[in-house]
Design an enzyme around this catalytic site. Sequence first.
Site, PDB file in Angstrom:
ATOM      1  N   MET A 159      32.372  45.575  47.057  1.00 23.18           N
ATOM      2  CA  MET A 159      30.953  45.614  46.643  1.00 23.18           C
ATOM      3  C   MET A 159      30.743  46.749  45.635  1.00 23.18           C
ATOM      4  SD  MET A 159      28.071  44.031  47.019  1.00 23.18           S
ATOM      5  CE  MET A 159      27.443  43.250  48.510  1.00 23.18           C
ATOM      6  N   GLY A 160      31.374  46.595  44.458  1.00 27.55           N
ATOM      7  CA  GLY A 160      31.100  47.519  43.354  1.00 27.55           C
ATOM      8  C   GLY A 160      30.003  46.925  42.490  1.00 27.55           C
ATOM      9  N   ARG A 161      29.973  47.335  41.226  1.00 29.05           N
ATOM     10  CA  ARG A 161      28.908  46.859  40.334  1.00 29.05           C
ATOM     11  C   ARG A 161      28.918  45.336  40.220  1.00 29.05           C
ATOM     12  NH1 ARG A 161      30.378  51.755  37.077  1.00 29.05           N
ATOM     13  NH2 ARG A 161      32.310  50.626  36.843  1.00 29.05           N
ATOM     14  N   ILE A 162      30.104  44.762  39.926  1.00 25.07           N
ATOM     15  CA  ILE A 162      30.162  43.306  39.691  1.00 25.07           C
ATOM     16  C   ILE A 162      29.954  42.553  41.008  1.00 25.07           C
ATOM     17  CG2 ILE A 162      31.585  41.399  38.833  1.00 25.07           C
ATOM     18  CD1 ILE A 162      32.974  43.452  36.974  1.00 25.07           C
ATOM     19  N   THR A 240      37.701  36.595  39.852  1.00 25.12           N
ATOM     20  CA  THR A 240      37.390  37.016  38.483  1.00 25.12           C
ATOM     21  C   THR A 240      37.840  38.464  38.292  1.00 25.12           C
ATOM     22  OG1 THR A 240      35.181  37.677  39.214  1.00 25.12           O
ATOM     23  CG2 THR A 240      35.366  35.506  38.180  1.00 25.12           C
ATOM     24  N   ARG A 242      41.486  40.468  39.091  1.00 31.58           N
ATOM     25  CA  ARG A 242      42.799  40.498  38.443  1.00 31.58           C
ATOM     26  C   ARG A 242      43.729  39.562  39.217  1.00 31.58           C
ATOM     27  NH1 ARG A 242      40.801  42.295  34.613  1.00 31.58           N
ATOM     28  NH2 ARG A 242      41.291  44.181  33.423  1.00 31.58           N
ATOM     29  N   GLU A 271      49.576  35.841  32.618  1.00 34.06           N
ATOM     30  CA  GLU A 271      48.634  35.254  31.665  1.00 34.06           C
ATOM     31  C   GLU A 271      49.300  35.183  30.304  1.00 34.06           C
ATOM     32  OE1 GLU A 271      44.914  37.402  31.843  1.00 34.06           O
ATOM     33  OE2 GLU A 271      44.617  36.903  33.935  1.00 34.06           O
ATOM     34  N   HIS A 290      40.681  33.660  31.576  1.00 32.19           N
ATOM     35  CA  HIS A 290      40.240  35.071  31.602  1.00 32.19           C
ATOM     36  C   HIS A 290      39.072  35.304  30.632  1.00 32.19           C
ATOM     37  CE1 HIS A 290      41.726  39.405  32.591  1.00 32.19           C
ATOM     38  NE2 HIS A 290      40.413  39.362  32.469  1.00 32.19           N
TER      39      HIS A 290
HETATM   40  C1  GLV Z   1      38.338  42.260  31.838  1.00 34.71           C
HETATM   41  O1  GLV Z   1      39.021  41.634  32.589  1.00 34.71           O
HETATM   42  C2  GLV Z   1      38.033  43.639  31.999  1.00 34.71           C
HETATM   43  O2  GLV Z   1      38.669  44.324  32.820  1.00 34.71           O
HETATM   44  O3  GLV Z   1      37.142  44.128  31.289  1.00 34.71           O
END
Ligand code: GLV
Length: 327
Positions: A159-162, A240, A242, A271, A290
């Site tokens: 539960m960070g920013r994203i 989303t 890594r 990737e 990505h």
């Molecule tokens: C993209 O994957 C980032 O880390 O900004």
Amino acid sequence: MRRESQLLRVFVTRNLPDSALAPLRANAEVDVWEGENPPPYEVLKQRTAGCDGLLCLLTDRIDGELLAAAPQLRVVSQMAVGVDNIDLAACRLRNIPVGHTPGVLTETVADLAFALILASARRLVEADRFLRDGAWTTWSPMLLAGPDVHHATLGIIGMGRIGFETARRGAGFRMRIAYTARHVHTEAERELGAVRMDLPDLLATSDFASLHVPLTPETRYLMNQETLAQMKPTAILINTARGGVVDTDALVRALRAGTIAGAGLDVFEEEPLALGHPLMQMRNVTLLPHIGSASVATRTRMAVMAAENLLAGLRGAPLAHAVPAGG
Ligand code: GLV
């Protein structure tokens, strides 16, 4: 910086918008790699060798060997928030500050995480292909039916920013929010009614488990055979963050065995994902190249921010967005 700037050299590992390159060009001699693909490692090392600054992307390996070949280097600035491609310890040993681009991409990545939740649940990509293949003959009671997103349980791993912004989107769909985090996230609990759990409990209760942790030695293969087995057979894994946070072979086995229902993936261990990879054959996965932060505005802001960090480092000033000590 002006007088000294005639001497300053920077290497930029991909072509960037003018709004990022122009301020660099005003202050330094700028060498830009023009290729569509990343510079090969040996080229990266050689072009960085005589430079004072390096502006790089997550596709560039920045390691001790590269730093050793660049004795003048005084700042590394990455156009990304994640910096797992950079040997931070080696930079620290040389007192080279490392910049990154947190904050500006938060909502854009959260939008994509939520798009993957919707696309995976409601089988959007599969449905599009079905229609284009000419397979649509009539409205049919259970045609391409999937699970509901609204009122389901969304597990936020990290539960960070994203993670928080993804949770907010979930709450907008009236989802129940569970989360893992080192510390209580007061705002998420108060605003969204989010409930903090340990990972096994979160996996056992979530209909969608969405990864939002950085890749570190502690989070590598956080989702492995054992943790994937803790998910519900109806659950969908969203990544989303890594690729290295998930053991891909274990994920393929879980998807094949039906111990989880599906996955929505924007990132991969390797990737680009190889064309012959088993994931490519699976209908219950949604695969993206990505593109989490890929809105025009956000990518432009990231490039400008990376340029600003680089310029600060060249001046010997603190970077506005430095990777904190300890990663
Ligand atoms: C993209 O994957 C980032 O880390 O900004």
